[in-house]
Design an enzyme around this catalytic site. Structure first.
Site, PDB file in Angstrom:
ATOM      1  NE  ARG A  59      33.407  57.231  68.668  1.00 26.56           N
ATOM      2  CZ  ARG A  59      32.330  56.928  67.806  1.00 26.56           C
ATOM      3  NH1 ARG A  59      31.549  56.057  68.354  1.00 26.56           N
ATOM      4  NH2 ARG A  59      32.183  57.749  66.794  1.00 26.56           N
ATOM      5  CD  GLU A  96      33.854  60.499  57.795  1.00 33.11           C
ATOM      6  OE1 GLU A  96      33.929  60.533  59.014  1.00 33.11           O
ATOM      7  OE2 GLU A  96      34.704  59.860  56.841  1.00 33.11           O
TER       8      GLU A  96
HETATM    9  P1  AMP Z   1      31.336  64.915  61.844  1.00 31.34           P
HETATM   10  O1  AMP Z   1      30.026  65.695  62.066  1.00 31.34           O
HETATM   11  O2  AMP Z   1      31.380  64.574  60.286  1.00 31.34           O
HETATM   12  O3  AMP Z   1      32.507  65.808  62.205  1.00 31.34           O
HETATM   13  O4  AMP Z   1      31.494  63.725  62.828  1.00 31.34           O
HETATM   14  C1  AMP Z   1      32.218  63.691  63.935  1.00 31.34           C
HETATM   15  C2  AMP Z   1      31.492  62.721  64.579  1.00 31.34           C
HETATM   16  O5  AMP Z   1      31.231  61.321  64.039  1.00 31.34           O
HETATM   17  C3  AMP Z   1      32.267  62.506  65.817  1.00 31.34           C
HETATM   18  O6  AMP Z   1      31.119  62.340  67.073  1.00 31.34           O
HETATM   19  C4  AMP Z   1      33.069  61.334  65.703  1.00 31.34           C
HETATM   20  O7  AMP Z   1      32.911  60.372  66.979  1.00 31.34           O
HETATM   21  C5  AMP Z   1      32.096  60.457  64.520  1.00 31.34           C
HETATM   22  N1  AMP Z   1      33.060  60.393  63.589  1.00 31.34           N
HETATM   23  C6  AMP Z   1      33.153  60.674  62.247  1.00 31.34           C
HETATM   24  N2  AMP Z   1      34.046  60.117  61.555  1.00 31.34           N
HETATM   25  C7  AMP Z   1      34.806  59.314  62.209  1.00 31.34           C
HETATM   26  C8  AMP Z   1      35.751  58.415  62.050  1.00 31.34           C
HETATM   27  N3  AMP Z   1      36.540  58.402  60.786  1.00 31.34           N
HETATM   28  N4  AMP Z   1      36.253  57.708  62.838  1.00 31.34           N
HETATM   29  C9  AMP Z   1      35.606  57.847  64.238  1.00 31.34           C
HETATM   30  N5  AMP Z   1      34.497  58.413  64.423  1.00 31.34           N
HETATM   31  C10 AMP Z   1      34.168  59.165  63.541  1.00 31.34           C
END
Ligand code: AMP
Length: 171
Positions: A59, A96
């Site tokens: 995305r 996450e």
């Molecule tokens: P992080 O590494 O935890 O910062 O996760 C970021 C990545 O996971 C990004 O590429 C986002 O597209 C996706 N992502 C994580 N949490 C969400 C969420 N609540 N909604 C949409 N995309 C998320």
């Protein structure tokens, strides 16, 4: 003034229980919302000189490409393992909802390139941190990390504390 938040759809418990997923597909499908977001992300850069905009699969690709075009920069994809066809550099990371790794083409960044790293959502920050490490391993300088949405309660900006972090929307 267009309210971007109206075009972000919350999907509870996706892709797993407890995660409230920010679905940006309504925003992408709406011409004014798409253009407003691209312009707001561009404004965040304050038109600093940028050689490459790095977008994180998948995305992150949408706006990273638009930003690159508007900044007069090149676009570089960072992808999940096994997707890029040429020689790659790999960086594992936690996110996450799980554990993964990211790859970049070895020749995608030139030493001294000024790089903007972009993704749609900043959650725990592991993904963007891994992307920044890949860029730096190839000799690039991170000018800014920017996001459409920052989930500030997950404190992802802490993992990116040595970089300039900017977001259009903060929850
Ligand atoms: P992080 O590494 O935890 O910062 O996760 C970021 C990545 O996971 C990004 O590429 C986002 O597209 C996706 N992502 C994580 N949490 C969400 C969420 N609540 N909604 C949409 N995309 C998320």
């Amino acid at each position: 003034m267009l309210d971007i938040e109206q075009y972000i759809r919350e999907i509870p418990d996706f892709p797993k229980k407890g995660v409230s997923f920010k679905d940006i597909t309504p925003l992408l499908a709406h011409p004014d919302a798409l253009n407003t977001c691209a312009q707001e992300l561009l404004n965040l850069t304050e038109m600093q000189p940028i050689d490459k905009v790095v977008g994180i699969e998948s995305r992150g690709f949408f706006f990273a490409t638009l930003l690159a075009e508007r900044l007069g920069a090149g676009f570089v994809p960072i992808r999940k393992p096994g997707k890029l066809p040429f020689d790659t550099l790999k960086q594992p990371y936690t996110l996450e909802y799980g554990m993964d790794a990211l790859e970049i083409h070895e020749d995608a960044i030139e030493k001294g390139d000024r790089v903007l790293v972009h993704d749609d959502v900043l959650a725990t920050g592991g993904t963007a941190q891994a992307a920044c490490r890949l860029v730096e391993s190839l000799g690039g300088t991170i000018v800014q990390c920017n996001f459409l949405i920052e989930l500030s309660f997950l404190k992802g900006a802490r993992k990116l504390s040595k970089y300039e972090v900017r977001s259009v929307l903060t929850y």
